[in-house]
Structures are given as structure tokens and as C-alpha cells.
Scaffold this motif. Structure first.
Motif, mmCIF file in Angstrom:
data_model
loop_
_atom_site.group_PDB
_atom_site.id
_atom_site.type_symbol
_atom_site.label_atom_id
_atom_site.label_comp_id
_atom_site.label_asym_id
_atom_site.label_seq_id
_atom_site.Cartn_x
_atom_site.Cartn_y
_atom_site.Cartn_z
ATOM 1 N N LYS A 82 0.798 -1.230 0.000
ATOM 2 C CA LYS A 82 0.000 0.000 0.000
ATOM 3 C C LYS A 82 0.826 1.273 0.000
ATOM 4 C CE LYS A 82 -0.430 -0.051 5.051
ATOM 5 N NZ LYS A 82 -1.346 0.013 6.198
ATOM 6 N N GLN A 83 1.994 1.266 0.689
ATOM 7 C CA GLN A 83 2.774 2.498 0.805
ATOM 8 C C GLN A 83 3.353 2.959 -0.531
ATOM 9 O OE1 GLN A 83 3.421 -0.361 2.360
ATOM 10 N NE2 GLN A 83 5.589 -0.881 2.399
ATOM 11 N N PHE A 84 3.378 2.054 -1.521
ATOM 12 C CA PHE A 84 3.937 2.396 -2.824
ATOM 13 C C PHE A 84 2.849 2.663 -3.870
ATOM 14 C CE2 PHE A 84 7.048 -0.732 -0.938
ATOM 15 C CZ PHE A 84 7.937 0.234 -0.493
ATOM 16 N N LEU A 85 1.603 2.821 -3.419
ATOM 17 C CA LEU A 85 0.479 3.026 -4.326
ATOM 18 C C LEU A 85 -0.077 4.444 -4.204
ATOM 19 C CD1 LEU A 85 -1.435 -0.342 -3.735
ATOM 20 C CD2 LEU A 85 0.194 0.202 -5.565
ATOM 21 N N ARG A 115 1.075 11.054 -6.440
ATOM 22 C CA ARG A 115 2.106 10.732 -5.442
ATOM 23 C C ARG A 115 1.603 9.571 -4.578
ATOM 24 N NH1 ARG A 115 6.999 12.444 -6.320
ATOM 25 N NH2 ARG A 115 7.553 13.058 -4.190
ATOM 26 N N THR A 116 2.482 8.634 -4.306
ATOM 27 C CA THR A 116 2.136 7.495 -3.462
ATOM 28 C C THR A 116 2.165 7.901 -1.991
ATOM 29 O OG1 THR A 116 4.432 6.748 -3.191
ATOM 30 C CG2 THR A 116 3.236 5.974 -5.146
ATOM 31 N N PHE A 117 1.694 7.003 -1.116
ATOM 32 C CA PHE A 117 1.775 7.265 0.324
ATOM 33 C C PHE A 117 3.213 7.578 0.727
ATOM 34 C CE2 PHE A 117 -2.154 4.674 1.910
ATOM 35 C CZ PHE A 117 -2.970 5.747 1.634
ATOM 36 N N LEU A 118 4.165 6.769 0.281
ATOM 37 C CA LEU A 118 5.569 6.993 0.647
ATOM 38 C C LEU A 118 6.047 8.354 0.162
ATOM 39 C CD1 LEU A 118 8.346 6.088 1.704
ATOM 40 C CD2 LEU A 118 8.755 5.043 -0.533
ATOM 41 N N GLN A 119 5.753 8.687 -1.068
ATOM 42 C CA GLN A 119 6.198 9.968 -1.610
ATOM 43 C C GLN A 119 5.579 11.141 -0.856
ATOM 44 O OE1 GLN A 119 4.921 9.024 -5.622
ATOM 45 N NE2 GLN A 119 7.039 8.971 -6.360
ATOM 46 N N GLN A 120 4.306 11.038 -0.509
ATOM 47 C CA GLN A 120 3.658 12.106 0.254
ATOM 48 C C GLN A 120 4.282 12.257 1.638
ATOM 49 O OE1 GLN A 120 -0.769 12.324 0.011
ATOM 50 N NE2 GLN A 120 -0.584 10.672 -1.470
ATOM 51 N N VAL A 147 14.972 12.508 16.902
ATOM 52 C CA VAL A 147 14.443 11.692 15.799
ATOM 53 C C VAL A 147 12.928 11.605 15.883
ATOM 54 C CG1 VAL A 147 14.518 9.422 14.680
ATOM 55 C CG2 VAL A 147 16.562 10.303 15.849
ATOM 56 N N ILE A 148 12.266 11.658 14.722
ATOM 57 C CA ILE A 148 10.856 11.289 14.637
ATOM 58 C C ILE A 148 10.747 10.054 13.756
ATOM 59 C CG2 ILE A 148 10.464 12.968 12.759
ATOM 60 C CD1 ILE A 148 7.487 13.030 13.763
ATOM 61 N N VAL A 149 10.003 9.063 14.230
ATOM 62 C CA VAL A 149 9.710 7.845 13.470
ATOM 63 C C VAL A 149 8.281 7.945 12.974
ATOM 64 C CG1 VAL A 149 9.436 5.341 13.587
ATOM 65 C CG2 VAL A 149 11.333 6.448 14.789
ATOM 66 N N SER A 150 8.091 7.684 11.673
ATOM 67 C CA SER A 150 6.763 7.804 11.075
ATOM 68 C C SER A 150 6.455 6.614 10.183
ATOM 69 C CB SER A 150 6.674 9.083 10.237
ATOM 70 O OG SER A 150 5.462 9.133 9.498
ATOM 71 N N PRO A 151 5.232 6.078 10.250
ATOM 72 C CA PRO A 151 4.795 5.144 9.211
ATOM 73 C C PRO A 151 4.728 5.859 7.864
ATOM 74 C CG PRO A 151 3.331 5.100 11.132
ATOM 75 C CD PRO A 151 4.192 6.306 11.273
ATOM 76 N N ALA A 152 4.705 5.070 6.791
ATOM 77 C CA ALA A 152 4.695 5.654 5.450
ATOM 78 C C ALA A 152 3.300 5.834 4.889
ATOM 79 C CB ALA A 152 5.504 4.769 4.499
ATOM 80 N N ASP A 153 2.263 5.536 5.690
ATOM 81 C CA ASP A 153 0.926 5.432 5.096
ATOM 82 C C ASP A 153 -0.138 6.201 5.875
ATOM 83 O OD1 ASP A 153 1.012 3.877 7.341
ATOM 84 O OD2 ASP A 153 0.118 2.102 6.439
ATOM 85 N N GLN A 154 0.213 7.384 6.360
ATOM 86 C CA GLN A 154 -0.753 8.152 7.136
ATOM 87 C C GLN A 154 -1.326 9.306 6.321
ATOM 88 O OE1 GLN A 154 1.145 9.251 10.877
ATOM 89 N NE2 GLN A 154 0.622 7.250 11.709
ATOM 90 N N LEU A 155 -2.529 9.692 6.709
ATOM 91 C CA LEU A 155 -3.186 10.859 6.117
ATOM 92 C C LEU A 155 -3.067 12.023 7.088
ATOM 93 C CD1 LEU A 155 -5.051 12.031 3.855
ATOM 94 C CD2 LEU A 155 -6.986 11.306 5.270
ATOM 95 N N ILE A 156 -2.516 13.126 6.635
ATOM 96 C CA ILE A 156 -2.402 14.351 7.426
ATOM 97 C C ILE A 156 -3.108 15.458 6.659
ATOM 98 C CG2 ILE A 156 -0.840 15.995 8.514
ATOM 99 C CD1 ILE A 156 -0.574 13.197 9.677
ATOM 100 N N LEU A 214 -4.386 5.021 7.515
ATOM 101 C CA LEU A 214 -5.126 4.398 6.416
ATOM 102 C C LEU A 214 -4.678 2.954 6.233
ATOM 103 C CD1 LEU A 214 -5.160 7.418 3.952
ATOM 104 C CD2 LEU A 214 -6.847 6.769 5.676
ATOM 105 N N GLY A 215 -4.907 2.156 7.284
ATOM 106 C CA GLY A 215 -4.396 0.793 7.284
ATOM 107 C C GLY A 215 -5.407 -0.266 6.932
ATOM 108 N N SER A 216 -6.666 0.095 6.756
ATOM 109 C CA SER A 216 -7.701 -0.900 6.480
ATOM 110 C C SER A 216 -8.771 -0.273 5.595
ATOM 111 C CB SER A 216 -8.327 -1.393 7.787
ATOM 112 O OG SER A 216 -9.079 -0.360 8.402
#
Length: 361
Positions: A30-33, A40-45, A112-121, A275-277
């Protein structure tokens, strides 16, 4: 917005997104879609978002080695040394531990901030301000920090953080407890109490505080991380920690945060969703007048409501009398499933894998 050389970011991009099957697949998770047709994909955003406030050279992507080429294709501007390639799929703690050890070698005073690649902000300016405020807080305090947002519904798919009553600097509080994906009745009680916040999965810390926590709470990591960081300067980032595949396969939440006494929560309000489900995609993205979500998809819907429709380009859904379902197609799989029945989705995906083969997963 002013950047500082002390701030770093780690983006976690190694998951397979199985809860969004069949669109999210092992070969292209999903992160590459590009789910919304934005280009822009989730990762790119996610990368774009952090580049505004953190130097590009201070952003690390942690992914499975199988996805490294996808990362480099989607983010051609990122140096290969900033893509940490895991030889085996692991939980979040091994990923964060390795990235933090690399950053420690570059800048022992880093925050450091750690972030998932698939969030909506949705409110990016507020997000930028909150991240910088949080990084400053962990830089001045020997603590770990998680970002929390007020729940808007009793969602059983999210983790919850209970805050203590004492408030520090208006927006920080020590964490009293963590609860992962509670039953609906507990989620309702949590929301109504006003003491609980959704766990965004965004974590902040100073390198020194995190490395001490890892060594104290999960000492099995010490030798592997020490050995990896002992490599020559030119090689240490590329060098996978020894015995990576045997390191305790723990989440950062369970392995560190839930066992630490110096964890704080930051109260945030920047329009967040995980946006995990399929259910979260329905709840947290734009819906039409009949409560349907069309994910970059063309459809003619009649007497239908509460659905999520996701089809490939060139396909059109014509649906009559459907209520609360997911209709999703990718490659060799078309799935039609009740939107809120996550157990049915898992069963269908498992059956497809066992009876039809890996190419359907």
C-alpha cells in the motif's frame, strides 16, 4: 520554516499492508500506491511532508530489501545510504533500533521522529509545528514521546493512550497506560472519558534516550547494534546488524514504550488518520452523499451506501443495492466483502494463498 542539523526522520516502509488486500499485494504494498489519483504514493507524500522541516540527507527509509528498488524509483533524490534494507521482514523495534544506531553514529545529539509511510495528514502546517515542538521537547528532556490525537469515534482498529492529569508546557503529559485495539465498549468508554488519545504511531526521542531504553529493556540488541556501528565509516550504514533475523521480533510500542517510565504524549490536532484498512479508508477519506468512497475509481451506484470501491483504471463499477461493502480489484483478484468484517477479509486472503497460490497474495 527553520531547520536544524539535530533533527532526523525515520520512515517505516517495509510492511505488506495485508488489511488492504487485494489492492495492497506483497509485490507492491500500500505504501507504494497512489490511492487517490494525486500523482504521489503514500511513501512519496510522507517524504514530501518531512522534507519541508527536516534536511533531506537526514531522512532515512527502512524497508525490506525486496522493496529497495521501488523506494529508489519513487524517491530518486534520496541517497542509497539513506535506504536501510532489511534482509527479512520484522516488526518495528528492529527497524527503529537499526536506524537509530545509524543516526547515533552520524550525530549523537540527534532528535528523531519515526513515522509510518501510510498516514493521512490533513492540516500540514499544524503537523509541521507539532513535529518541531515535539523534537525540541525530546531534545531538552530525557524522555520518549508519542503523538496522540483526540478520538472522534470509538474505533477498535486504533491503539489508545491514557494521559496523566498533569500537563507540561500546555501540550505534553506523562503516559499512564497504552491499550492496543480494544473491544468496542472499551473504545467507547475511552473516548467519553476524555483521558485517552489515539496512538498515531508517530514517535519522537533523542538518540541517547532511545539507545539507553533499547539496551536496558531489550539487551539482546546490544551486541548486534554495537557490531554494526563498529564498521568503517564508509560501510556502517549499509551494514545490517549481526543476527538481524534472530533479534526479538517486537513492536516499538510493546518492546519499549509500554515498559518505559519516561514516556510522554503530545496532544496534537492536525487531521490525522491511519489508512491501514478498508474501514479506515472509508471513515477518514472523502465520501459522497450516500456515504460511499470511490478511490480514484469510476462508478455508477444505485440504492447503495456505505461502500468502498477501488478498481483499476479503465474499469467501471455499476452497482445496485449494495450496503457497507468493499469492492476491490487488483490484477488477478476481485474481492467483494463486508467493509467492517476484518476477520472475513483475513480468512479470504488466507484461503486464496493456501488454495490458489502465492501469486494471488
Amino acid at each position: 520554516m527553520e531547520k536544524t542539523n539535530l533533527n532526523y526522520c525515520v520512515i517505516l516502509a517495509g510492511g505488506i499492508g495485508s488489511r488492504l488486500w487485494p489492492v495492497s499485494r506483497k509485490e507492491m504494498p500500500k505504501q507504494f500506491l497512489d490511492w487517490f489519483g494525486t500523482g504521489r504514493t503514500f511513501l512519496q507524500q510522507t517524504y514530501d511532508r518531512f522534507c519541508k522541516i527536516i534536511d533531506r540527507d537526514h531522512i532515512f527509509i527502512v524497508t525490506n530489501e525486496h522493496y529497495a528498488k521501488i523506494v529508489e524509483d519513487q524517491l530518486p533524490e534520496i541517497h542509497s545510504d539513506r535506504v536501510l534494507k532489511e534482509p527479512i521482514r520484522r516488526n518495528t523495534l528492529p527497524s527503529v533500533a537499526w536506524a537509530t544506531a545509524c543516526i547515533e553514529r552520524l550525530c549523537p545529539e540527534a532528535r528523531v521522529i519515526v513515522s509510518p509511510a501510510d498516514q493521512l495528514i490533513l492540516q500540514e502546517n499544524s503537523f509541521d509545528e507539532d513535529v518541531l515542538k515535539g523534537l525540541d521537547f525530546v531534545g531538552r528532556n530525557n524522555c520518549l514521546l508519542t503523538m496522540g490525537v483526540k478520538p472522534t469515534r470509538p474505533d477498535v482498529g486504533y491503539g489508545y493512550i491514557q494521559a496523566q492529569e498533569e500537563i507540561v508546557e500546555s501540550v505534553f503529559s506523562k503516559v499512564k497506560s497504552f491499550t492496543e485495539k480494544p473491544e468496542f465498549e472499551f473504545a467507547r468508554i475511552f473516548m467519553e472519558s476524555g483521558e485517552f488519545y489515539w496512538n498515531t504511531g508517530l514517535f519522537l526521542y533523542s538518540v541517547s534516550a532511545m539507545m539507553k531504553s533499547i539496551y536496558d529493556l531489550v539487551p539482546d540488541y546490544r551486541d548486534s547494534l554495537t557490531e554494526a556501528s563498529g564498521q568503517r565509516d564508509v560501510d556502517f550504514i549499509r551494514h545490517v546488524p549481526a543476527h538481524f533475523d534472530t533479534l526479538p521480533n517486537l513492536s516499538l510500542d510493546y518492546g519499549i514504550l509500554e515498559k518505559s517510565s519516561n514516556v510522554y504524549v503530545q496532544f496534537c490536532d492536525f487531521g490525522w488518520a491511519d489508512l491501514g484498512s478498508w474501514c479506515s479508508l472509508h471513515n477518514d477519506t472523502r465520501r459522497d452523499g450516500k456515504d460511499n468512497v470511490l478511490l480514484d475509481t469510476e462508478a455508477l451506484l444505485y440504492n447503495s451506501d456505505g461502500n468502498v470501491i477501488c478498481l483499476p483504471k479503465g474499469r467501471i463499477a455499476v452497482i445496485d443495492g449494495l450496503h457497507g461493502y468493499v469492492v476491490a480489484e487488483k490484477g488477478n483478484v476481485l474481492m467483494i466483502c463486508p467493509k467492517d468484517d476484518s476477520a472475513a477479509l483475513r480468512r479470504m486472503m488466507t484461503d486464496a494463498q493456501m488454495e490458489l497460490g502465492e501469486e494471488f497474495i
